[in-house]
Each structure stands twice: as structure tokens, then as C-alpha cells.
Design an enzyme around this catalytic site. Structure first.
Site, short mmCIF file in Angstrom:
data_model
loop_
_atom_site.label_atom_id
_atom_site.label_comp_id
_atom_site.label_asym_id
_atom_site.label_seq_id
_atom_site.Cartn_x
_atom_site.Cartn_y
_atom_site.Cartn_z
N ASP A 167 0.86 -1.18 0.00
CA ASP A 167 0.00 0.00 0.00
C ASP A 167 0.90 1.24 0.00
O ASP A 167 2.09 1.15 0.33
CB ASP A 167 -0.90 -0.03 1.24
CG ASP A 167 -1.77 1.21 1.35
OD1 ASP A 167 -2.37 1.59 0.33
OD2 ASP A 167 -1.82 1.79 2.44
N THR A 178 -0.06 4.82 1.31
CA THR A 178 -0.19 5.67 2.50
C THR A 178 0.05 4.86 3.77
O THR A 178 -0.64 3.88 4.03
CB THR A 178 -1.59 6.31 2.55
OG1 THR A 178 -1.81 7.02 1.33
CG2 THR A 178 -1.70 7.25 3.72
N ASP A 185 -1.56 -1.00 6.06
CA ASP A 185 -1.78 -0.54 7.43
C ASP A 185 -3.21 -0.11 7.71
O ASP A 185 -3.53 0.23 8.84
CB ASP A 185 -0.84 0.63 7.74
CG ASP A 185 -1.26 1.91 7.02
OD1 ASP A 185 -1.80 1.80 5.90
OD2 ASP A 185 -1.04 3.00 7.57
#
Length: 739
Positions: free
Chosen positions: A425, A427, A627
Site C-alpha cells: 500500500d 499511504t 496498514d
């Protein structure tokens, strides 16, 4: 409810005689459940041994107060070992005296008194010191799950029973068994020495297993025992278990922060190296979050407790490590399959050995037959085989915890070792995950100022958990903007949010989401956003009453360690793909900056899941690092999900691997640790297989016709124990692993 008096049932206070009342803050202690490291399906509420393999059961949850109880078997086995060693020494000396020419005819070593002395001293060794092994063997027979203790009991029992019968009823045996002095051979020393050696192996194994739990004990040791509770009457020291969420705690300089919470007063430097691995302390002021177990260095802090007990990050780390150490790697199935047929095969081999020596062996053939059959039973004990995988798993996972790599499932170890494709991912994974609003760009001809646009967007975004949403809310709070309530709030995951704010219909999110909501004049906002997106920044679009209103530009810097981590991953042969919900221009800029050749932008959580599924083809082992809540489906779909410890709880619950420091270099450490653990497991299994493959034929007497070499039961017992010790020692090398 009398202070200092606790009871789990109604009654009378022993101090004042008043009736006891229920304390609403008191919680009964949960009963500890014990399970087998090799057979997790075996569970009971008290210590004991596994009915399938005979290993000591481990507690599923570990606390410092229970640590002493967990050492009970080690203390018991140590006591049995020491006493049996003292009793066995004279038995061994007298039994072996005939091998020394000067003592071969000594009366004290060969006479009737010496033989009775061997019986008297060996009996408590076999029947008392060795009793746990006979108990485990009986349990294994009752559960039809023969294991190494089955072989130990058969070998020692047959040697002792033969010797006892030779002493008490010598007339039952033919004269052909007697030696030149007219005495039957005794194997008391073999039975006793085997018990001593097996006890030694058990002591060493239990000590090693205690050392594998040192990672948990070290983590538990980070937690203070008490907390300073702030009350209207003043500060009071209370037990940590008594602290409840919402209470205020004072943390003085040099003290450990007792629970997870937020600073409401004061400022200080806090050492968070236990979580981040970074030596530099972190500045903490009002509003900052703090973690239990971290060290307050300089100033005094007033902290409001948010998470206590089992909900704290430290407690969750301990629980994760404990669960992982008890989980089983798929490679363990190989050892289980071998063990399933191995014990019956050994019994057949022992029976064949006995029959062949009785038929073809020299005189006294019965003595040779018994001795060699017993040697086969002893040397074939599959303890080294049984320890090969669990020991490496326990030691390696403990080492990973110290490195900030939490492995929840042993299965993930094999996946990490074989990983060759990694989706990440953007961000919070590649970037810091702490975005900040840098600009608010207003659409022309809109009667809206910057503060009003930020206020409307933040009113909606405070109901979202996305990092970009949090940045908008923080920007509004810095300006001390009052955020109104939002009726009719609706959320589209990874797309946007909408609702009624001050009587207006407000939509915030991606440009495609606004387009779906029927917002007009979006081309104006896209033109404003394009230059900033080309610089790698993110754009959040705002519409009011279906009219394009503003673009909120958010910048999330790349983590300083990300380029180094990606270079190391490429060096390990890992192909990296970036999956992000951000727009194409921002994603391309980030990918180009980091040298990531493949990326997919504007993807939803469902699309991330689909991309991971499409990557899973023959020969590909796919990992996913993320996250956020939007990453959870992809984390679950991947062969091995890797969550950033700085992310959401849902992501960490979904992934079998968590990086405490939220640093991509942790993935490099995790892969290298997984490969080291698999090498260690294969070494252990190879050693155990090789040992049994060579040991059984030698014990059966294969070398006797050509070299005249026989393996006595006593030497077989020593070899069996040494094989287990060798496997344990090899596994403990992982404690020194450095990435």
C-alpha cells in the site's frame, strides 16, 4: 467491599466483620489453559503432559506471577536427575568393573553383595526417577498414540525386568546364559543409566524451552507493577491490574508509562525504543499518545488511560508472540507423518532383532537378543525428530519479537521464506502515514472561504479512519474551527463520504465518487489539483449542494527508510507492486521516485483483493503489506499478510505478521528470519532422520559380523539424549540471528 480484602464469593470481612459487597472493578482471574507445543488441539486447565507425544504442556497465556509455576516440571526433573545420578554412579562402577583387568576378579565388584547393591540402587532410579516416563508411555498406549516414551518404557522396562527376574528367579533361565562364574547377566546399570540420560535430556530440553520464552518474559518485564493514580484526595499508588480506562495517572521522570493513553498535561521526552528500535526519545505534549512500557525520561506527565490490561499494545504483543510460539509450521506435518509409522516400525525392528539374535547369535544368544533389542528401542526414540520443528519455531519467533517482527502463525514462516512477490500500500506503508494539509484551493465563483471549506470537509472526515481524513480534521482543529454534527452520514470505503452539514448536502472524496454523486463542474477542480498531484501529493475534492467547491491538497512524505528497504527487497529477489487508492498522477510520481515499475492506482479494497488473487499463480508466493482497514481484504487474501504496527487494529488482526516499527525494512528482516528458520528446521529434520537411519541398524548389530561392534543399551541411551541436545543447540543458534 472492604479495602485490602478480596473474595470470589459473598462472606464476612475477616478484619471488621462486615458483610462483603461486590467491588464493580474486581474481575476474577482467568483460568490458565495449558496446551502442547506440538499438538495445539490438546488443551486442559492444569499443567501436565501431552497424551499424544508426552511433552510438557505450556500455558497459553503467560504472566510473571505464573512464571514460577511454569518451572515446576523443570525443578522436578532436575531433582530426579540429581538423585538418580548419585544412585546410578555406584551401579555403573560395579557393573563396568569387569572391563578393567585389575578389577575384573574383585569381590566387591563381582560378588553377590555387588549384584544385590545394583538391584537396590537401580530400583528407585527406574521406578521413582523414571516413573514419569512410564506414566507417559501408558497414556500414549491408552490414546493409541505411541511416542518416544513408549520406546523408553519398553527398553528400560525390559532391561530391568530381565535383570530382576535373573536375581530373584534364576532357575527360570537356561544355564547357557550364565557366565564363567555361573551367574546370569544383569542390565541394571543399562536401565539406570538410560533413565539418567533421558532425565538429562529432559532437563536440557525444559531449560531450552524456558529460554525460548525469554522474549515473552522480557516483554512482560517492560511493564511496571504499579501506577500512580490521581484522585481528589491526592496521588495513590495502585496495582496495575486496578487501573481502569478513563482514569488519570501521573508519570514522574524516570518511570515507565503504565498503560496506553493520551497526555492531558505536561511535556517530556519518552524513550519508545522498545517499539520503534530508535534510540532518540520522542517529544510528548498534551494530546500525544503514549504506550505502556515506554520510559518517561525528563518531565512529569499527566496521562489519561485509554487501553488497560489485555488491550494494551504490550499485552497484545505478548499474546501474539505466545500464540505464534504454539502454532505449527506445515513442515511439522512431515515429522508427524514419519512419527505415525516410525514407532510401530521400531517395535517390529526390535522384534526382528530379538528373533535373529536368538536364532543366529552366539551364546548366550538370549542375552545378546535382549541387549540388542533393547538398544534398538532406546536409540530409536524419536525425540530429536519431535523437537526439530517446534524448537526452531519457538526460538525464531522469540528472536523476531525482539527485532520488532511479530509472527502470529508458524505457517507464515514458510511463506516468508518462499516470498517472491510483494504488494504494498502507499499511504502509511511507503509514506509516513502522517499526511498534512498543505493547501485549500477554492473553485472560482463560489461564496466559500478556506476556513468554511475546511470546516465542512472536517465535519464529515472526522467520522472516517483514513489517514487523509485525519489530516483534514487535524488542520481544522489547528485553526480551532467548530465542527458541526452530521446527520445522514454515509461512507463509501476508499471512495468518499457524504452527509448533511448546516442544512447543506456535502460530499468529500475522490473525483470519481463526486461524479457518481452528480456533482457538476468537476473539471475546474481537476485542473486545480493536477499540478499538485504531479508532485506526488494527494487531492481531496469537496462539493456543496452538488456544486464543485474546493480541493484540499494533502502531502504525505515518503518514509526516509523506504528507498533503502525497497533496494534490499530487490536484492532478495522480491518483485514489488504498489497498490493505492490514490489517483494515477500521484501514484505515478511516487512509483517513479521509488523506482517501482508496477503500480495500480485508484483501486478499491475489493480491487486490491482481486489484484492479490490474480498475482497468486503457480510458483508465486505473494505477500501484502498495508496498514489500513481498506487493506484488510488484501492482507487476508495474500499468502502472507504483513501489517504495519503503526496502522489500524483491523489490519494487524488480519495479518499473520506485524511490523511493530511500521518500517518496510522490517519486511526484509522478516524474510531473512523466515529463511534462517526454515534452514534451521531442515537441518534439524535432516539430522534427526540421519541419526535414526544410522543408529537403528548399528544398534541391531549390523556391524557385528564384520567388525564385532555392538551398541549396548547404555550407549544407545546416551546417543539418543545427545541427538536431542544437538537439535536443541542448533535451534538456539537462532537467538543470535542478525539480519
Amino acid at each position: 467491599m472492604c479495602p485490602g480484602v478480596e473474595s470470589d464469593k459473598p462472606g464476612i470481612c475477616p478484619k471488621c466483620g462486615m458483610a462483603l459487597e461486590r467491588n464493580p472493578a474486581w474481575k476474577p482471574k482467568a483460568k490458565t489453559i495449558y496446551t502442547c507445543p506440538m499438538h495445539p488441539d490438546v488443551r486442559q486447565d492444569h499443567p501436565g503432559t501431552c497424551p499424544k507425544c508426552g511433552m510438557a504442556l505450556d500455558p497459553m497465556t503467560v504472566t510473571e506471577s505464573e512464571e514460577a509455576d511454569d518451572q515446576a516440571e523443570l525443578r522436578d526433573m532436575t531433582r530426579r536427575f540429581k538423585l538418580s545420578a548419585l544412585l546410578t554412579l555406584p551401579v555403573f562402577v560395579t557393573a563396568m568393573a569387569h572391563l578393567v583387568p585389575a578389577l575384573s576378579h574383585a569381590e566387591w565388584a563381582n560378588g553377590t553383595v555387588a549384584r544385590w547393591m545394583q538391584l537396590i540402587l537401580a530400583t528407585p532410579v527406574v521406578l521413582w526417577a523414571g516413573w514419569p516416563f512410564f506414566e507417559r508411555a501408558w497414556i500414549s498406549l491408552r490414546h493409541r498414540s505411541m511416542n518416544m516414551f513408549t520406546l523408553i518404557a519398553l527398553g528400560v522396562g525390559s532391561a530391568y525386568a530381565f535383570s530382576l527376574a535373573a536375581m530373584l528367579t534364576p532357575g527360570l533361565f537356561p544355564e547357557s546364559l550364565e557366565d564363567m562364574h555361573g551367574r546370569l547377566p544383569l542390565y541394571f546399570e543399562a536401565a539406570a543409566v538410560i533413565i539418567v540420560l533421558v532425565l538429562l535430556g529432559q532437563v536440557l530440553e525444559l531449560r531450552a524451552r524456558a529460554r525460548t520464552g525469554s522474549a515473552i518474559q522480557e516483554l512482560l518485564g517492560l511493564q511496571p507493577k504499579t501506577a500512580r493514580l490521581v484522585t481528589p484526595e491526592g496521588d495513590v499508588d495502585v496495582a496495575l491490574d486496578a487501573v481502569q480506562a478513563g482514569q488519570r495517572l501521573r508519570v514522574r521522570p524516570g518511570e515507565k508509562i503504565p498503560v496506553d493513553g493520551v497526555v492531558i498535561e505536561g511535556s517530556s521526552q519518552v524513550d519508545e525504543s522498545m517499539l520503534t528500535g530508535e534510540p532518540d526519545p520522542v517529544e510528548k505534549t498534551a494530546g500525544a499518545g503514549v504506550t505502556g512500557g515506554t520510559l518517561n525520561q525528563r518531565g512529569s506527565l499527566l496521562v489519561q488511560a485509554k487501553k488497560v490490561g489485555a488491550d494494551t499494545m504490550l499485552a497484545q504483543i505478548v499474546q501474539l508472540v505466545g500464540e505464534a510460539q504454539r502454532s505449527r509450521a506445515p513442515i511439522q506435518a512431515l515429522a508427524d507423518k514419519v512419527a505415525a509409522w516410525f514407532v510401530p516400525a521400531v517395535l517390529v525392528a526390535a522384534a526382528v532383532t530379538f528373533a535373529l539374535w536368538l536364532w543366529l547369535g552366539p551364546q548366550p544368544s538370549l542375552a545378546y537378543a535382549i541387549a540388542n533389542a533393547v538398544a534398538v528401542l532406546i536409540i530409536a526414540c524419536p525425540c530429536a525428530l519431535g523437537l526439530a520443528t517446534p524448537m526452531s519455531v519457538m526460538v525464531g519467533i522469540g528472536r523476531g519479537a525482539k527485532m520488532g517482527v511479530l509472527i502470529r502463525q508458524a505457517e507464515a514462516i514458510e511463506k516468508l521464506a518462499a516470498l517472491n512477490m510483494l504488494a504494498v500500500d502507499k499511504t502509511g506503508t511507503l509514506t509516513l502515514g502522517k499526511p498534512e494539509v498543505t493547501e485549500v484551493l477554492l473553485a472560482p465563483q463560489r461564496h466559500l472561504d478556506i476556513d468554511a471549506a475546511l470546516r465542512l470537509a472536517a465535519a464529515l472526515e472526522r467520522h472516517s479512519e483514513h489517514p487523509l481524513a485525519y489530516a483534514v480534521v487535524q488542520a481544522a482543529e489547528k485553526k480551532k474551527l467548530a465542527l458541526p454534527e452530521v446527520p445522514d452520514f454515509q461512507s463509501a470505503p476508499a471512495a468518499g463520504v457524504s452527509g448533511r452539514v448546516d442544512g447543506q448536502t456535502v460530499v468529500v472524496g475522490k473525483v470519481d465518487f463526486l461524479r457518481e454523486q452528480g456533482v457538476e463542474n468537476l473539471g475546474v477542480l481537476e485542473a486545480l489539483a493536477t499540478p499538485h498531484q504531479g508532485e506526488g501529493k494527494s487531492a481531496i475534492f469537496l462539493a456543496v449542494d452538488r456544486q464543485a467547491a474546493a480541493v484540499i491538497v494533502v502531502s504525505d512524505p515518503i518514509k526516509p527508510t523506504t528507498p533503502e528497504a525497497l533496494a534490499q527487497l530487490r536484492a532478495l529477489g522480491i518483485s514489488v507492486v504498489m497498490l493505492t487508492g490514490d489517483n494515477e498522477r500521484t501514484a505515478k510520481r511516487i512509483a517513479n521516485t521509488l523506482g517501482i515499475e508496477r503500480f495500480h492506482a485508484g483501486v478499491t479494497p475489493q480491487e486490491k483483493h482481486m489484484f492479490i488473487s490474480s498475482m497468486k499463480r503457480p510458483g508465486a508466493v505473494v505477500g501484502m503489506a498495508g496498514d489500513g482497514i481498506n487493506d484488510a481484504p488484501a492482507l487476508a487474501e495474500a499468502d502472507v499478510g504483513i501489517a504495519m504496527g503503526t496502522g489500524t487494529d483491523i489490519a494487524m488482526e488480519t495479518a499473520p505478521v506485524t511490523l511493530v516499527r511500521g518500517d518496510l525494512r522490517g519486511i526484509v528482516h522478516a524474510i531473512q528470519l523466515g529463511r534462517a528458520m526454515m534452514r534451521n528446521i531442515r537441518q534439524n529434520l535432516a539430522f534427526a532422520f540421519l541419526y535414526n537411519a544410522l543408529g537403528i541398524p548399528v544398534a541391531a548389530g549390523l556391524l557385528y559380523p564384520s567388525l564385532g561392534v555392538l551398541l549396548s543399551p547404555m550407549i544407545a541411551g546416551a546417543a539418543m539424549s545427545l541427538s536431542s541436545v544437538s537439535v536443541i543447540a542448533n535451534a538456539l543458534r537462532l537467538r543470535r540471528f542478525q539480519s
